[in-house]
Each structure stands twice: as structure tokens, then as C-alpha cells.
Design an enzyme around this catalytic site. Sequence first.
Site, PDB file in Angstrom:
ATOM      1  N   THR A 149       0.766  -1.215  -0.084  1.00 56.06           N
ATOM      2  CA  THR A 149      -0.043   0.009  -0.134  1.00 56.06           C
ATOM      3  C   THR A 149       0.876   1.364  -0.026  1.00 56.06           C
ATOM      4  O   THR A 149       0.580   2.300  -0.723  1.00 56.06           O
ATOM      5  CB  THR A 149      -0.883   0.152   1.191  1.00 56.06           C
ATOM      6  OG1 THR A 149      -1.675  -1.367   1.368  1.00 56.06           O
ATOM      7  CG2 THR A 149      -1.773   1.135   1.311  1.00 56.06           C
TER       8      THR A 149
ATOM      9  N   LYS B  57       8.971   0.843  11.522  1.00 59.31           N
ATOM     10  CA  LYS B  57       9.034   1.265  12.994  1.00 59.31           C
ATOM     11  C   LYS B  57       9.821  -0.076  13.722  1.00 59.31           C
ATOM     12  O   LYS B  57      10.595   0.138  14.653  1.00 59.31           O
ATOM     13  CB  LYS B  57       8.219   1.679  13.794  1.00 59.31           C
ATOM     14  CG  LYS B  57       6.945   0.890  13.455  1.00 59.31           C
ATOM     15  CD  LYS B  57       5.919   1.699  12.818  1.00 59.31           C
ATOM     16  CE  LYS B  57       5.185   1.193  11.625  1.00 59.31           C
ATOM     17  NZ  LYS B  57       4.522   1.844  10.608  1.00 59.31           N
TER      18      LYS B  57
ATOM     19  N   GLU C  36      10.684   9.330   8.803  1.00 59.69           N
ATOM     20  CA  GLU C  36       9.481  10.165   9.131  1.00 59.69           C
ATOM     21  C   GLU C  36       8.131   9.486   8.989  1.00 59.69           C
ATOM     22  O   GLU C  36       7.123   9.450   9.966  1.00 59.69           O
ATOM     23  CB  GLU C  36       9.205  11.543   8.238  1.00 59.69           C
ATOM     24  CG  GLU C  36       8.046  12.487   8.347  1.00 59.69           C
ATOM     25  CD  GLU C  36       7.995  13.101   9.740  1.00 59.69           C
ATOM     26  OE1 GLU C  36       9.123  13.925   9.978  1.00 59.69           O
ATOM     27  OE2 GLU C  36       7.380  12.733  10.773  1.00 59.69           O
TER      28      GLU C  36
ATOM     29  N   VAL D 229       6.448   6.654  12.031  1.00 60.79           N
ATOM     30  CA  VAL D 229       5.451   7.309  13.259  1.00 60.79           C
ATOM     31  C   VAL D 229       4.581   8.286  12.941  1.00 60.79           C
ATOM     32  O   VAL D 229       4.933   9.166  12.480  1.00 60.79           O
ATOM     33  CB  VAL D 229       6.667   7.741  14.300  1.00 60.79           C
ATOM     34  CG1 VAL D 229       5.843   8.274  15.652  1.00 60.79           C
ATOM     35  CG2 VAL D 229       7.838   6.822  14.796  1.00 60.79           C
TER      36      VAL D 229
ATOM     37  N   GLY E 296       2.219   8.217  10.449  1.00 62.47           N
ATOM     38  CA  GLY E 296       1.950   8.191   9.227  1.00 62.47           C
ATOM     39  C   GLY E 296       2.299   9.697   8.420  1.00 62.47           C
ATOM     40  O   GLY E 296       3.786   9.925   8.405  1.00 62.47           O
TER      41      GLY E 296
ATOM     42  N   GLY F  76     -11.572  -3.841   6.301  1.00 63.67           N
ATOM     43  CA  GLY F  76     -10.027  -3.464   6.042  1.00 63.67           C
ATOM     44  C   GLY F  76      -9.157  -2.632   7.029  1.00 63.67           C
ATOM     45  O   GLY F  76      -8.184  -2.105   6.749  1.00 63.67           O
TER      46      GLY F  76
ATOM     47  N   GLU G 195      -5.787  -5.833  10.422  1.00 61.47           N
ATOM     48  CA  GLU G 195      -5.190  -6.826   9.789  1.00 61.47           C
ATOM     49  C   GLU G 195      -6.058  -7.904  10.225  1.00 61.47           C
ATOM     50  O   GLU G 195      -6.491  -8.262  11.258  1.00 61.47           O
ATOM     51  CB  GLU G 195      -3.750  -6.879  10.104  1.00 61.47           C
ATOM     52  CG  GLU G 195      -2.928  -5.898  10.082  1.00 61.47           C
ATOM     53  CD  GLU G 195      -2.508  -5.507   8.996  1.00 61.47           C
ATOM     54  OE1 GLU G 195      -2.343  -6.528   7.998  1.00 61.47           O
ATOM     55  OE2 GLU G 195      -2.101  -4.296   8.179  1.00 61.47           O
TER      56      GLU G 195
ATOM     57  N   LYS H  68       6.752   2.810  17.902  1.00 61.81           N
ATOM     58  CA  LYS H  68       6.817   4.102  17.387  1.00 61.81           C
ATOM     59  C   LYS H  68       7.244   4.905  18.669  1.00 61.81           C
ATOM     60  O   LYS H  68       8.101   5.780  18.686  1.00 61.81           O
ATOM     61  CB  LYS H  68       5.449   4.494  17.028  1.00 61.81           C
ATOM     62  CG  LYS H  68       4.943   3.739  15.620  1.00 61.81           C
ATOM     63  CD  LYS H  68       3.609   4.024  15.606  1.00 61.81           C
ATOM     64  CE  LYS H  68       3.131   3.278  14.337  1.00 61.81           C
ATOM     65  NZ  LYS H  68       1.639   3.327  13.871  1.00 61.81           N
TER      66      LYS H  68
HETATM   67  N1  HSE Z   1      -1.189  -0.614  11.784  1.00 59.32           N
HETATM   68  C1  HSE Z   1      -0.844   0.937  12.198  1.00 59.32           C
HETATM   69  C2  HSE Z   1      -2.004   1.409  12.978  1.00 59.32           C
HETATM   70  C3  HSE Z   1      -0.403   1.895  11.043  1.00 59.32           C
HETATM   71  O1  HSE Z   1      -3.250   0.855  13.013  1.00 59.32           O
HETATM   72  O2  HSE Z   1      -1.938   2.651  13.262  1.00 59.32           O
HETATM   73  C4  HSE Z   1       1.051   1.239  10.820  1.00 59.32           C
HETATM   74  O3  HSE Z   1       1.982   1.709  11.712  1.00 59.32           O
END
Ligand code: HSE
Length: 430
Positions: free
Chosen positions: A14, A107, A131, A134, A136, A189, A192, A207
Site C-alpha cells: 500500500t 518502525k 518520518e 511514526v 503516518g 480492512g 489486519e 513508535k
Molecule cells: N497499523 C498501524 C495502525 C499503522 O493501525 O496505526 C502502521 O503503523
Amino acid sequence: MTAPLRVAIAGLGTVGGHVCALLEKNRTLLEQRAERPVQLVGICARNKKKARPFTRTTIPWFSDPCAMIDETNCDVAVELIGGEDGIARTFVEHALNKKCSVVTANKALLAKHGKHLFPLAEKQGCALAFEAAVGGGIPIIKSLRESLSGNHIYRITAILNGTCNYILSQMRAQRRSFQDVLEEAQRLGYAEADPSVDIDGFDAAHKLALLAALAWGTLDIDSLTIDGIRTITAEDMALSEKMGYRLKHIAQAYPAKTTIHQSVQTCLVRQDHALAHVDGVFNAVTFLSDFCGELTLIGLGAGGDATASAVVSDILDLARGSHEHPSRVVLTATPTFPQARIPTTETMPYYVRLHVDDRPGVLAEIATTLAHEHISIETAWQQATEQNDVATLVIITHPSPSPSMHKAFAAVGTLKPVRQAPCLLPIINA
Ligand code: HSE
């Protein structure tokens, strides 16, 4: 015009797909801002045939990520494979050993191997920029490293996992159970298929460890207290609201007496706290520093577009040469923090929820057991349940040391009038 910055990307999931799309769509803008072209000289992923959000078919394709570095002679290797070991680690080490700067969103890799990878990057004179690792698309790393670089950081309080935040937000808004919301999030979605890394707190822990490394020069994932959201019930969600709080999965770090306190766990936050109103998949971080006071950043902590935006910001830093080492982490043997601000005892208030026999003397017995460990009650609230002889009891304590609180809670749990598993959660008071 300066020579192009040659970029090779490993991992076209993605995030990787959206990085390519951004580089393609905003090519002219990026070139203007960097005053040189950013040229994609290689891409690499497991599946060549998968549909992806970019159209350029002329980018050289590689099936071996390390060979891609060797054969393209790239300036920047972008690691978007993921995973704390395996090919992601091999790729990053290979790039740094070849004196090629690295941009990564990984991370888990940095939290586990940063103690080795950051010094390796320094030694090689390369950047190891992260960057996107942590929060997004939120510029958390740059804010901490650049905008707040003149400050002592006293405290970091954050929501760093969108999956946890989404599930807790839905549980509260729709009065639904954890399992019910998790299953829906998986169908949509947002979570996971194997959600453990998110809902058990590991993703947020990775993070937070990176933020602590930037703030205080110490990277120590093993010292973190890590807990998730699996045991949170709709009842505790409703009761904490009734008491004026909100349940949030909170990552917090601050210098303590001999170490850096670092924890990720579900906490109660006051309903007027900035983080109480960050809902859904959003992330947020509040930095408390000596000259800038409280600074809160809120935004999209995940997703292809937002994370690609962060990856490309690191690539542009390298293209401009504006930072020789963007997002540089300097690890120190002794963490740096102002001694004067460190509390002599670490205490916090706690929320205790119990189902108890509804008869004379029960409250007194519980209060006495708490008092045994010097735990003082600030507020007690009780309500009879539909079962006539059972009451729900909520206690908010005065700030208490964690070891005493846990000892007292264990003792309360063994009392005869206490039915079912009780609940203990910390309350964020800063
Ligand atoms: N899976 C993470 C979240 C995003 O749900 O925030 C990627 O670290």
C-alpha cells in the site's frame, strides 16, 4: 540543474505503491522544490503482476532488492518491505554499507535494530530517515527533531495506533463489544487479519521507542510496558465516561528517576484532554517541552497516501541536501534530561472497577485492603445491578505508585465479596 536524485524502492504494498504514485503525479512540483529531478531508477516487489496505483511501466524492475542497489547505483534506497528482520534488515544494512542513504517506514526494524543501524548510518555518512515510521502523514519526527530541537522534552503523550483508536472509538460511540468491533474492522480492512501487532500494543511501542530515542537519546524497546485493548469491555467504556473520562490507548514517555518511563496501555483520559477527542483512525501526539509548552499534532497515522507523503518528505530532504542526516538519531550512553523536572516518586491515579456482593461492610473491606498499601480513594461510585445481591463499584484513587497499586489490586481481587475479574486502568493526569 543539479543531477537527479536516484531513488530505488523495495516493497510495493500500500505505502510503496502510493509513494510511486506521488512521485509520478507530483513530479514537476517535486522537481521545482528540490531544484533537481527525483528519478525512480528501480522498483522491487514480490509480485510484478499485482495492480498498483501508478502507471509508469518504464521503471526498471528488480526481483532482488540488494541487487537493485548494486545495479542502479542509487543515492537513496527506500525500504517499504516491513518486518523487523529478514530481507528488510538485509536491504537496509546493504544500502548503508554501500554508503547509500535509506528512507524507511519500518518502525519494528528501527526499534529492534536501531542501536546498530543508526550508528552504522553515522559511520557511513548516510541518512537513515524515518518520518513515515511514526504517525503516518503527521510530521512528528521533523517536529521533534527540528522544530523543538532547542527544547528539553519533558513528556510525550500520544495515540500512535489507528487500529486501537478506531476500535475504542467505535466501542464508545456504538456501545459495542471489543470482539464485535474488531471483526467489523477486519471486514472493512481497518484491522489486519492477524491484528496482534496493533491491538496488543507492539506497533505503538515501536513508535514510542523511536520518539524516546529522538527526545532523550536512548532506544530501549525492552524496557517498555506494553499492553493492548483486548480486555477492554463496553461496561468499562461506559463507566469511565460516567466518571468524566474517556478510554484511549495511550503511549507515554517521560524521564523518571533513573530511566525513561515508557508505556503503551489503555488509560483513562479526562474528557477535556486534547487526546480524548481524537477519534477513529487518527493519531495524535502531545509534546511537553520547556520553552514551547504543550504542542499537539493530529492527523492521519496510516494509509497509503498519508504515509507516502511522509516518505516523500524524507526523499525531498535528501534531494535538497537541506539535511545531511534527516531524522538523525544520536544515541547516548546517558540519556539527556533536566534533573530538576524529574518527580521523586512516580504516581498516577487509577480506575478500579469491581462487581461485589451488595451487603454491609463490603466497601469498608475493600477500602481497608487498599489502605494497607497506602492507596487513598478519591471517588467511589456504586450502583446495584439487575442481580439484586451484586453491585458495580468504581473507585478512582488518588495518585499512587504503580507497584503499591498493583499489589493492592491483587489483594482486592482475592477478597470473598469480589465477583468476576475486576479491572484496573491508569488515569493520565498530564
Ligand atoms: N497499523 C498501524 C495502525 C499503522 O493501525 O496505526 C502502521 O503503523
